[in-house]
Write a protein that holds these residues in place. Structure first.
Motif, PDB file in Angstrom:
ATOM      1  N   LEU A  59       0.827  -1.205   0.000  1.00  0.00           N
ATOM      2  CA  LEU A  59       0.000   0.000   0.000  1.00  0.00           C
ATOM      3  C   LEU A  59       0.862   1.257   0.000  1.00  0.00           C
ATOM      4  N   ALA A  60       1.889   1.281   0.816  1.00  0.00           N
ATOM      5  CA  ALA A  60       2.769   2.453   0.872  1.00  0.00           C
ATOM      6  C   ALA A  60       3.458   2.682  -0.466  1.00  0.00           C
ATOM      7  N   PHE A  61       3.890   1.597  -1.097  1.00  0.00           N
ATOM      8  CA  PHE A  61       4.541   1.697  -2.408  1.00  0.00           C
ATOM      9  C   PHE A  61       3.585   2.298  -3.435  1.00  0.00           C
ATOM     10  N   VAL A  62       2.370   1.757  -3.495  1.00  0.00           N
ATOM     11  CA  VAL A  62       1.405   2.208  -4.498  1.00  0.00           C
ATOM     12  C   VAL A  62       0.941   3.630  -4.207  1.00  0.00           C
ATOM     13  N   ARG A  63       0.831   3.986  -2.938  1.00  0.00           N
ATOM     14  CA  ARG A  63       0.396   5.348  -2.619  1.00  0.00           C
ATOM     15  C   ARG A  63       1.392   6.380  -3.142  1.00  0.00           C
ATOM     16  N   ASP A  64       2.681   6.100  -3.015  1.00  0.00           N
ATOM     17  CA  ASP A  64       3.705   7.058  -3.448  1.00  0.00           C
ATOM     18  C   ASP A  64       3.986   6.998  -4.941  1.00  0.00           C
ATOM     19  N   LEU A  65       3.476   5.979  -5.621  1.00  0.00           N
ATOM     20  CA  LEU A  65       3.726   5.807  -7.050  1.00  0.00           C
ATOM     21  C   LEU A  65       3.149   6.969  -7.863  1.00  0.00           C
ATOM     22  N   PRO A  66       3.920   7.592  -8.733  1.00  0.00           N
ATOM     23  CA  PRO A  66       3.349   8.603  -9.642  1.00  0.00           C
ATOM     24  C   PRO A  66       2.332   7.942 -10.565  1.00  0.00           C
ATOM     25  N   LYS A  67       1.165   8.554 -10.719  1.00  0.00           N
ATOM     26  CA  LYS A  67       0.067   7.883 -11.417  1.00  0.00           C
ATOM     27  C   LYS A  67      -0.409   8.624 -12.659  1.00  0.00           C
ATOM     28  N   GLY A  68       0.213   9.730 -13.007  1.00  0.00           N
ATOM     29  CA  GLY A  68      -0.160  10.407 -14.246  1.00  0.00           C
ATOM     30  C   GLY A  68      -1.491  11.099 -14.140  1.00  0.00           C
ATOM     31  N   GLY A  69      -2.504  10.589 -14.884  1.00  0.00           N
ATOM     32  CA  GLY A  69      -3.793  11.261 -14.950  1.00  0.00           C
ATOM     33  C   GLY A  69      -4.958  10.347 -14.649  1.00  0.00           C
ATOM     34  N   ASP A  70      -6.070  10.960 -14.257  1.00  0.00           N
ATOM     35  CA  ASP A  70      -7.345  10.264 -14.095  1.00  0.00           C
ATOM     36  C   ASP A  70      -8.265  10.804 -15.184  1.00  0.00           C
ATOM     37  N   LEU A  71      -8.555   9.966 -16.166  1.00  0.00           N
ATOM     38  CA  LEU A  71      -9.301  10.400 -17.345  1.00  0.00           C
ATOM     39  C   LEU A  71     -10.793  10.107 -17.259  1.00  0.00           C
ATOM     40  N   HIS A  72     -11.212   9.420 -16.202  1.00  0.00           N
ATOM     41  CA  HIS A  72     -12.625   9.047 -16.075  1.00  0.00           C
ATOM     42  C   HIS A  72     -13.044   9.332 -14.636  1.00  0.00           C
ATOM     43  N   ASN A  73     -13.479  10.552 -14.404  1.00  0.00           N
ATOM     44  CA  ASN A  73     -13.780  11.008 -13.055  1.00  0.00           C
ATOM     45  C   ASN A  73     -14.993  11.931 -13.104  1.00  0.00           C
ATOM     46  N   HIS A  74     -16.138  11.445 -12.601  1.00  0.00           N
ATOM     47  CA  HIS A  74     -17.350  12.261 -12.542  1.00  0.00           C
ATOM     48  C   HIS A  74     -17.261  13.183 -11.329  1.00  0.00           C
ATOM     49  N   LEU A  75     -17.327  14.473 -11.544  1.00  0.00           N
ATOM     50  CA  LEU A  75     -17.159  15.400 -10.435  1.00  0.00           C
ATOM     51  C   LEU A  75     -18.187  15.160  -9.341  1.00  0.00           C
ATOM     52  N   ASP A  76     -19.463  14.988  -9.705  1.00  0.00           N
ATOM     53  CA  ASP A  76     -20.491  14.757  -8.691  1.00  0.00           C
ATOM     54  C   ASP A  76     -20.188  13.522  -7.852  1.00  0.00           C
ATOM     55  N   GLY A  77     -19.737  12.466  -8.500  1.00  0.00           N
ATOM     56  CA  GLY A  77     -19.492  11.211  -7.791  1.00  0.00           C
ATOM     57  C   GLY A  77     -18.141  11.129  -7.122  1.00  0.00           C
ATOM     58  N   ALA A  78     -17.305  12.135  -7.328  1.00  0.00           N
ATOM     59  CA  ALA A  78     -15.962  12.115  -6.746  1.00  0.00           C
ATOM     60  C   ALA A  78     -15.942  12.564  -5.294  1.00  0.00           C
TER      61      ALA A  78
END
Length: 512
Positions: free
Chosen positions: A46-65
């Motif tokens: 979990l710690a590894f993945v949390r710090d991992l650079p992830k680029g972009g989130d291309l599918h994100n509904h603002l209302d549901g976020a």
């Protein structure tokens, strides 16, 4: 004394050889080895993945976020009431905070833990269990319950969702947002429907659609500015979200009558043609509902026509967010292909039902050839469709060369975030570090940011564009030619930033 004595390597030489091998390993290789070493240690993973650079989130509904806890704050701030039975927000006047009133103020929940927990559970997937209500129905019902709060606190929603993205080590987000506040729908109600799309477009433009686009842009500019104030950007106390670049996809509500859907699609094309904050459009609402199913081909025809008028506008489409039994088999057989071929989608959201399509292998090859990316939302697909693990087509897409990127979809309602999307992917499919890195790179490669890509090839390996070919990707001081290229291309500039973040991440992992 000879280096080998009695079949053993001289200790001094052994140390030198091991040191040389360690030096020969790249930071990327050391990071990959570290990931393999912690696969069975969930806290470290979990710690590894949390710090991992992830680029972009291309599918994100603002209302549901937005997490339900924030929505309770929005409702309390707006003086809204809550129906104690259904947890649906209502306009005032409200009842008092006395026990068991039918319509208490939303702020009453602060002193009533039963009401508070009831609202959180009703507005999200927290504590949901299979029973009389399916995950699909509970998920989508939540939006009508909290909608009054999210629609009146857009700036606060942008700030909250952007800040979570920053904390997740994302650089870029494309929020799906119906930003006009219903203006396009109101305009559609004032004109007579015409099935000739060209004439219908002219009628809507003549009735004031361009004015709607201008006002929508002003509204969003104000919300963006207020969000930056909330995050204290450009101050010493700037929140993590201040480092995230945000753009928007105009969100068309495809479950509405066709005259409204056409008006909203037209507004999306107009906004993406005139306002740099809007980089494209998408059609949303549950794919299995009556109108999206019944009008699917008509919607594709609308997009096809308007694409011919605005050919430079980017299009992403929800398609294949379906599973066997949710709809009749014939409705599983063509949505993804039609979205690519008739809807001109450059990206597909979900794509879960791809193997139910007619000639699925041919479709996969076509998507790979067209370089159509699939936005994969593992948590959402599990909760809404009950599709996960070996039943999910993510590995099939990858095997057939279709580009993919992980996405959150509605992280607030799902009670997830991008870190846990990556964590789920690693734990479920045992992806390597190179594959995680590819997900992040693909997210920016297929973003709708303007300008050329940093990469000339991404099929097997990522090859740098000629202008930066002699540089080490991500360094602080690129060559003059590369620097000029980056300055002229925002997408390449964002990709360069990601490479720098990978270098820092790998250096840090290598020191462990």
């Amino acid at each position: 004394m000879p280096p080998i004595m009695r079949g053993r390597l001289n200790p001094c030489l052994l140390i030198l050889l091991l040191s040389g091998l360690a030096a020969a390993q790249s930071s990327e290789q050391r990071t990959a080895r570290y990931l393999e070493s912690i696969r069975k240690q969930p806290p470290l993973l979990l710690a590894f993945v949390r710090d991992l650079p992830k680029g972009g989130d291309l599918h994100n509904h603002l209302d549901g976020a937005i997490y339900a806890e924030d929505l309770v704050d929005f409702a309390a701030d707006g003086g809204l009431c809550v129906d104690r039975t259904s947890s649906r927000l209502l306009a005032p006047p409200c009842d008092s905070c006395e026990n068991y009133t039918a319509k208490p103020l939303a702020r009453c929940a602060y002193g009533d833990h039963v009401l508070y927990n009831q609202m959180i559970d009703a507005w999200s997937m927290r504590n949901w269990r299979p029973g009389d209500e399916s995950g699909h129905d509970h998920f989508f019902a939540s939006f009508e319950k909290f909608g009054l709060a999210s629609h009146t606190h857009v700036a606060e929603a942008i700030a909250a969702a952007t800040n979570r993205a920053g904390m997740d080590h994302l650089q870029y987000v494309e929020f799906m947002h119906t930003a006009d506040g219903g203006a396009a729908a109101q305009l559609a109600g004032k004109v007579e429907w015409n099935a000739d799309y060209g004439k219908m477009r002219e009628t809507l433009l003549g009735a004031g659609m361009k004015d709607v686009a201008v006002e929508t842009g002003k509204r969003l500019a104000a919300d963006d500015a207020r969000a930056k104030e909330i995050l204290k950007c450009a101050t010493a106390d700037a929140a993590p979200g201040c480092s995230v670049t945000v753009r928007y996809l105009y969100q068309v509500l495809r479950g509405l009558p066709h005259e409204i859907v056409f008006a909203q699609i037209l507004l999306g094309f107009e906004l993406a043609s005139s306002d740099p904050r809007f980089v494209g459009l998408n059609l949303v609402m549950p794919e299995d509902w009556y109108v999206p199913i019944h009008d699917f081909n008509e919607h594709m025809a609308m997009v096809d026509y308007l694409h011919s008028v605005y050919p430079k506008v980017h299009i992403a489409l929800h398609a294949g967010e379906l599973a066997m039994g949710l709809v009749p088999p014939e409705d599983l057989a063509f949505h993804i292909r039609a979205s690519v071929e008739r809807g001109h989608a450059e990206r597909i959201g979900h794509g879960v039902s791809v193997m139910n399509e007619k000639d699925p292998i041919g479709l996969l090859h076509e998507m790979a050839e067209r370089n159509v990316l699939v936005e994969i939302a593992l948590t959402s697909n599990d909760m809404i469709l009950g599709v996960s693990g070996d039943e999910h087509p993510l590995p099939i897409y990858m095997k057939n060369g279709v580009p993919v990127a992980l996405a959150t979809d509605d992280e607030g309602v799902s009670r997830s975030d991008m870190t846990h999307e990556y964590l789920r992917a690693v734990e479920t499919y045992h992806f390597s570090y190179a594959e995680l890195k590819r997900f992040a790179r693909q997210s920016l490669e297929h973003s709708f940011l303007p300008g050329q890509s940093l990469w000339t090839d991404t099929k097997v390996v990522f090859r740098l564009a000629p202008a930066c070919g002699s540089d080490t990707a991500g360094v602080e001081k690129p060559s003059a030619g590369c620097e000029q290229f980056l300055a002229a291309n925002e997408r390449a500039r964002m990709q360069w930033k990601l490479e720098g973040e990978f270098a820092r991440f790998e250096k840090n992992i290598g020191s462990k």
